[in-house]
Design an enzyme around this catalytic site. Sequence first.
Site, PDB file in Angstrom:
ATOM      1  N   ARG A 282     110.986 -33.243   6.049  1.00 47.80           N
ATOM      2  CA  ARG A 282     111.088 -33.701   4.545  1.00 47.80           C
ATOM      3  C   ARG A 282     112.476 -34.524   4.468  1.00 47.80           C
ATOM      4  O   ARG A 282     113.617 -33.814   4.570  1.00 47.80           O
ATOM      5  CB  ARG A 282     110.896 -32.780   3.591  1.00 47.80           C
ATOM      6  CG  ARG A 282     111.008 -33.405   2.140  1.00 47.80           C
ATOM      7  CD  ARG A 282     110.834 -32.309   1.311  1.00 47.80           C
ATOM      8  NE  ARG A 282     110.995 -32.545  -0.341  1.00 47.80           N
ATOM      9  CZ  ARG A 282     112.090 -32.783  -1.079  1.00 47.80           C
ATOM     10  NH1 ARG A 282     113.278 -32.500  -0.361  1.00 47.80           N
ATOM     11  NH2 ARG A 282     111.951 -33.325  -2.301  1.00 47.80           N
TER      12      ARG A 282
ATOM     13  N   LYS B 216     121.244 -32.198   2.278  1.00 46.80           N
ATOM     14  CA  LYS B 216     121.891 -30.987   1.751  1.00 46.80           C
ATOM     15  C   LYS B 216     123.412 -30.722   1.740  1.00 46.80           C
ATOM     16  O   LYS B 216     124.012 -31.091   2.739  1.00 46.80           O
ATOM     17  CB  LYS B 216     120.929 -29.812   2.227  1.00 46.80           C
ATOM     18  CG  LYS B 216     119.512 -30.217   1.425  1.00 46.80           C
ATOM     19  CD  LYS B 216     118.800 -28.883   1.569  1.00 46.80           C
ATOM     20  CE  LYS B 216     117.452 -29.282   0.705  1.00 46.80           C
ATOM     21  NZ  LYS B 216     116.533 -28.191   1.123  1.00 46.80           N
TER      22      LYS B 216
END
Length: 270
Positions: free
Chosen positions: A247, A213
């Site tokens: 995840r 991210k």
Amino acid sequence: MGKATLRLDQTTQIMGILNITPDSFSDGGSYTSVELAVAHARQMVEEGADIIDIGGESTRPGHEPVSEEEELNRVLPVIKALQQQMPHVPLSIDTYKAEVARQAIEAGAHIINDIWGGLEDERMFDVVAALGCPYILMHNRYNMDYTDLATDVRHDLEQRIQQALAAGVQPQQIIVDPGIGFAKTGEHNLELMRRLDELHPLGYPMLLGTSRKRFIRSVLDAAPDDVVEGTLATTALGIAQGCQIIRVHDVRANKKLALMCDAMLQQGIS
């Protein structure tokens, strides 16, 4: 859940990301055919993935929303193929659309992963209640007007959980996700990573999704495919604060790290 079993015991579960999209921020367009998607899912399972998370719409900043029909056309063939070829592997459908969630579960998926926690589709909680499947309720909001970040995130999640329970969702179905990278600045993300343990009073298992991210890329000043070490740091910190599902894109490295964290934190695993 049929032949697949979701385990939330002493072993951290690794959720491998399978994007069936042309525009996801790090691997868009890589797995748009059923054959490529199945092959990548199989590779992730061989590398240690416990769950495969299938998404048909990118959620990157500035993404183009897709229609319900297009999303279904992308994910259903992959879900059906994976359910046939790897029936022992739990499959998650990454969607905020209730009808996509319903059809995906009926096609063979086992878990609903909703990045809006029911906010974007008021039918979602009814669908989750009717299906009785595990439901990942992620923190998200339409603004970033926080007073105290972790407290506000916990309060937002509490409100969504109460609405889900009122709709008939059972407590044992719910998994929470703090929503790293959603409705949060880079500094917010770093702060929330430090304060994940403040979400434990909610009383639900927690999933952490930080892989590749932007806040990691910003700290490291690196491209999405060159931040595995940064993602691993967030994985370790998350596991240390009690996250039970991680995840990720890079399964092998995160699986090894999780096994080591589990061994240290739990004084050895069998």
